[in-house]
Design a protein around this motif. Structure first.
Motif, PDB file in Angstrom:
ATOM      1  N   PRO A  52      30.246 -52.690  42.785  1.00  0.00           N
ATOM      2  CA  PRO A  52      29.048 -52.794  43.626  1.00  0.00           C
ATOM      3  C   PRO A  52      29.305 -53.707  44.818  1.00  0.00           C
ATOM      4  CG  PRO A  52      28.478 -53.014  41.315  1.00  0.00           C
ATOM      5  CD  PRO A  52      29.989 -53.017  41.393  1.00  0.00           C
ATOM      6  N   GLY A  53      28.818 -53.295  45.968  1.00  0.00           N
ATOM      7  CA  GLY A  53      28.959 -54.104  47.172  1.00  0.00           C
ATOM      8  C   GLY A  53      30.234 -53.851  47.950  1.00  0.00           C
ATOM      9  N   THR A  54      31.140 -53.038  47.433  1.00  0.00           N
ATOM     10  CA  THR A  54      32.387 -52.750  48.143  1.00  0.00           C
ATOM     11  C   THR A  54      32.234 -51.481  48.968  1.00  0.00           C
ATOM     12  OG1 THR A  54      33.306 -51.405  46.373  1.00  0.00           O
ATOM     13  CG2 THR A  54      33.764 -53.773  46.274  1.00  0.00           C
ATOM     14  N   ASP A  55      33.160 -51.284  49.909  1.00  0.00           N
ATOM     15  CA  ASP A  55      33.127 -50.072  50.719  1.00  0.00           C
ATOM     16  C   ASP A  55      33.258 -48.828  49.857  1.00  0.00           C
ATOM     17  OD1 ASP A  55      32.786 -51.378  53.119  1.00  0.00           O
ATOM     18  OD2 ASP A  55      34.921 -51.439  53.590  1.00  0.00           O
ATOM     19  N   ALA A  56      34.113 -48.895  48.833  1.00  0.00           N
ATOM     20  CA  ALA A  56      34.301 -47.736  47.956  1.00  0.00           C
ATOM     21  C   ALA A  56      33.002 -47.394  47.236  1.00  0.00           C
ATOM     22  CB  ALA A  56      35.417 -48.002  46.952  1.00  0.00           C
ATOM     23  N   ALA A  57      32.257 -48.409  46.795  1.00  0.00           N
ATOM     24  CA  ALA A  57      30.982 -48.166  46.120  1.00  0.00           C
ATOM     25  C   ALA A  57      29.971 -47.559  47.086  1.00  0.00           C
ATOM     26  CB  ALA A  57      30.449 -49.460  45.525  1.00  0.00           C
ATOM     27  N   ARG A  58      29.933 -48.078  48.300  1.00  0.00           N
ATOM     28  CA  ARG A  58      29.013 -47.550  49.309  1.00  0.00           C
ATOM     29  C   ARG A  58      29.337 -46.090  49.611  1.00  0.00           C
ATOM     30  NH1 ARG A  58      29.818 -46.706  54.260  1.00  0.00           N
ATOM     31  NH2 ARG A  58      31.630 -48.060  54.428  1.00  0.00           N
ATOM     32  N   LEU A  59      30.612 -45.774  49.787  1.00  0.00           N
ATOM     33  CA  LEU A  59      31.021 -44.398  50.068  1.00  0.00           C
ATOM     34  C   LEU A  59      30.681 -43.474  48.906  1.00  0.00           C
ATOM     35  CD1 LEU A  59      34.451 -45.045  51.792  1.00  0.00           C
ATOM     36  CD2 LEU A  59      32.339 -44.269  52.880  1.00  0.00           C
ATOM     37  N   ALA A  60      30.870 -43.955  47.683  1.00  0.00           N
ATOM     38  CA  ALA A  60      30.538 -43.143  46.514  1.00  0.00           C
ATOM     39  C   ALA A  60      29.041 -42.859  46.466  1.00  0.00           C
ATOM     40  CB  ALA A  60      30.987 -43.850  45.241  1.00  0.00           C
ATOM     41  N   GLN A  61      28.215 -43.861  46.759  1.00  0.00           N
ATOM     42  CA  GLN A  61      26.761 -43.671  46.775  1.00  0.00           C
ATOM     43  C   GLN A  61      26.358 -42.677  47.863  1.00  0.00           C
ATOM     44  OE1 GLN A  61      25.799 -44.462  43.893  1.00  0.00           O
ATOM     45  NE2 GLN A  61      24.083 -45.728  44.484  1.00  0.00           N
ATOM     46  N   GLU A  62      26.971 -42.773  49.040  1.00  0.00           N
ATOM     47  CA  GLU A  62      26.677 -41.835  50.117  1.00  0.00           C
ATOM     48  C   GLU A  62      27.071 -40.420  49.740  1.00  0.00           C
ATOM     49  OE1 GLU A  62      28.689 -43.399  53.531  1.00  0.00           O
ATOM     50  OE2 GLU A  62      27.302 -45.089  53.727  1.00  0.00           O
ATOM     51  N   ARG A  63      28.227 -40.269  49.092  1.00  0.00           N
ATOM     52  CA  ARG A  63      28.694 -38.951  48.669  1.00  0.00           C
ATOM     53  C   ARG A  63      27.720 -38.342  47.657  1.00  0.00           C
ATOM     54  NH1 ARG A  63      33.322 -40.494  47.166  1.00  0.00           N
ATOM     55  NH2 ARG A  63      34.308 -40.187  49.169  1.00  0.00           N
ATOM     56  N   LEU A  64      27.257 -39.150  46.694  1.00  0.00           N
ATOM     57  CA  LEU A  64      26.300 -38.658  45.698  1.00  0.00           C
ATOM     58  C   LEU A  64      24.980 -38.274  46.359  1.00  0.00           C
ATOM     59  CD1 LEU A  64      26.950 -41.129  42.773  1.00  0.00           C
ATOM     60  CD2 LEU A  64      27.505 -38.701  42.844  1.00  0.00           C
ATOM     61  N   ALA A  65      24.544 -39.042  47.332  1.00  0.00           N
ATOM     62  CA  ALA A  65      23.299 -38.724  48.042  1.00  0.00           C
ATOM     63  C   ALA A  65      23.430 -37.391  48.788  1.00  0.00           C
ATOM     64  CB  ALA A  65      22.936 -39.848  49.004  1.00  0.00           C
ATOM     65  N   ARG A  66      24.572 -37.165  49.445  1.00  0.00           N
ATOM     66  CA  ARG A  66      24.799 -35.896  50.134  1.00  0.00           C
ATOM     67  C   ARG A  66      24.798 -34.731  49.154  1.00  0.00           C
ATOM     68  NH1 ARG A  66      28.607 -38.865  52.927  1.00  0.00           N
ATOM     69  NH2 ARG A  66      30.308 -37.937  51.764  1.00  0.00           N
ATOM     70  N   MET A  67      25.422 -34.917  48.002  1.00  0.00           N
ATOM     71  CA  MET A  67      25.455 -33.844  46.998  1.00  0.00           C
ATOM     72  C   MET A  67      24.044 -33.535  46.522  1.00  0.00           C
ATOM     73  SD  MET A  67      28.797 -34.981  44.772  1.00  0.00           S
ATOM     74  CE  MET A  67      28.321 -33.959  43.393  1.00  0.00           C
ATOM     75  N   ASP A  68      23.212 -34.558  46.367  1.00  0.00           N
ATOM     76  CA  ASP A  68      21.831 -34.358  45.929  1.00  0.00           C
ATOM     77  C   ASP A  68      21.049 -33.560  46.970  1.00  0.00           C
ATOM     78  OD1 ASP A  68      19.716 -34.748  44.073  1.00  0.00           O
ATOM     79  OD2 ASP A  68      18.875 -36.252  45.432  1.00  0.00           O
ATOM     80  N   VAL A  69      21.254 -33.865  48.238  1.00  0.00           N
ATOM     81  CA  VAL A  69      20.576 -33.141  49.315  1.00  0.00           C
ATOM     82  C   VAL A  69      21.058 -31.697  49.360  1.00  0.00           C
ATOM     83  CG1 VAL A  69      20.383 -32.959  51.832  1.00  0.00           C
ATOM     84  CG2 VAL A  69      20.112 -35.179  50.703  1.00  0.00           C
ATOM     85  N   GLU A  70      22.355 -31.467  49.176  1.00  0.00           N
ATOM     86  CA  GLU A  70      22.910 -30.113  49.214  1.00  0.00           C
ATOM     87  C   GLU A  70      22.366 -29.252  48.083  1.00  0.00           C
ATOM     88  OE1 GLU A  70      27.096 -30.750  49.141  1.00  0.00           O
ATOM     89  OE2 GLU A  70      27.155 -31.497  51.200  1.00  0.00           O
ATOM     90  N   ARG A  71      22.050 -29.865  46.939  1.00  0.00           N
ATOM     91  CA  ARG A  71      21.537 -29.097  45.795  1.00  0.00           C
ATOM     92  C   ARG A  71      20.135 -28.593  46.048  1.00  0.00           C
ATOM     93  NH1 ARG A  71      22.865 -33.069  41.031  1.00  0.00           N
ATOM     94  NH2 ARG A  71      20.736 -33.562  41.495  1.00  0.00           N
ATOM     95  N   ARG A  72      19.387 -29.260  46.913  1.00  0.00           N
ATOM     96  CA  ARG A  72      17.971 -28.880  47.144  1.00  0.00           C
ATOM     97  C   ARG A  72      17.838 -27.681  47.986  1.00  0.00           C
ATOM     98  NH1 ARG A  72      15.657 -34.860  48.260  1.00  0.00           N
ATOM     99  NH2 ARG A  72      16.300 -35.721  46.297  1.00  0.00           N
TER     100      ARG A  72
END
Length: 72
Positions: A52-72
């Motif tokens: 948490p708080g690292t660039d890798a964590a931020r990128l992973a959260q952004e990737r998951l958010a994009r996948m969630d939007v794509e599913r809708r």
């Protein structure tokens, strides 16, 4: 993750830079009714921590958010 037929390379790309594809294999299973089902198994190696708080964590959260939007 949504249920998707991932190619090994696509699965690794979906998981992100924190993982590296080591190996993949395909398996053809026949159900008791004789219907063939294709499976693929992938072996991935974790190569970067996603704390948490690292660039890798931020990128992973952004990737998951994009996948969630794509599913809708």
């Amino acid at each position: 993750m949504p249920i998707v037929r991932y190619e090994p390379e696509h699965l690794a790309a979906t998981l992100g830079d924190g993982f590296r594809l080591i190996d993949s294999r395909r398996y053809l299973h026949h159900t008791p009714a004789g219907v063939p089902q294709q499976f693929q198994y992938s072996t991935l190696e974790r190569v970067a921590a996603t704390y948490p708080g690292t660039d890798a964590a931020r990128l992973a959260q952004e990737r998951l958010a994009r996948m969630d939007v794509e599913r809708r």
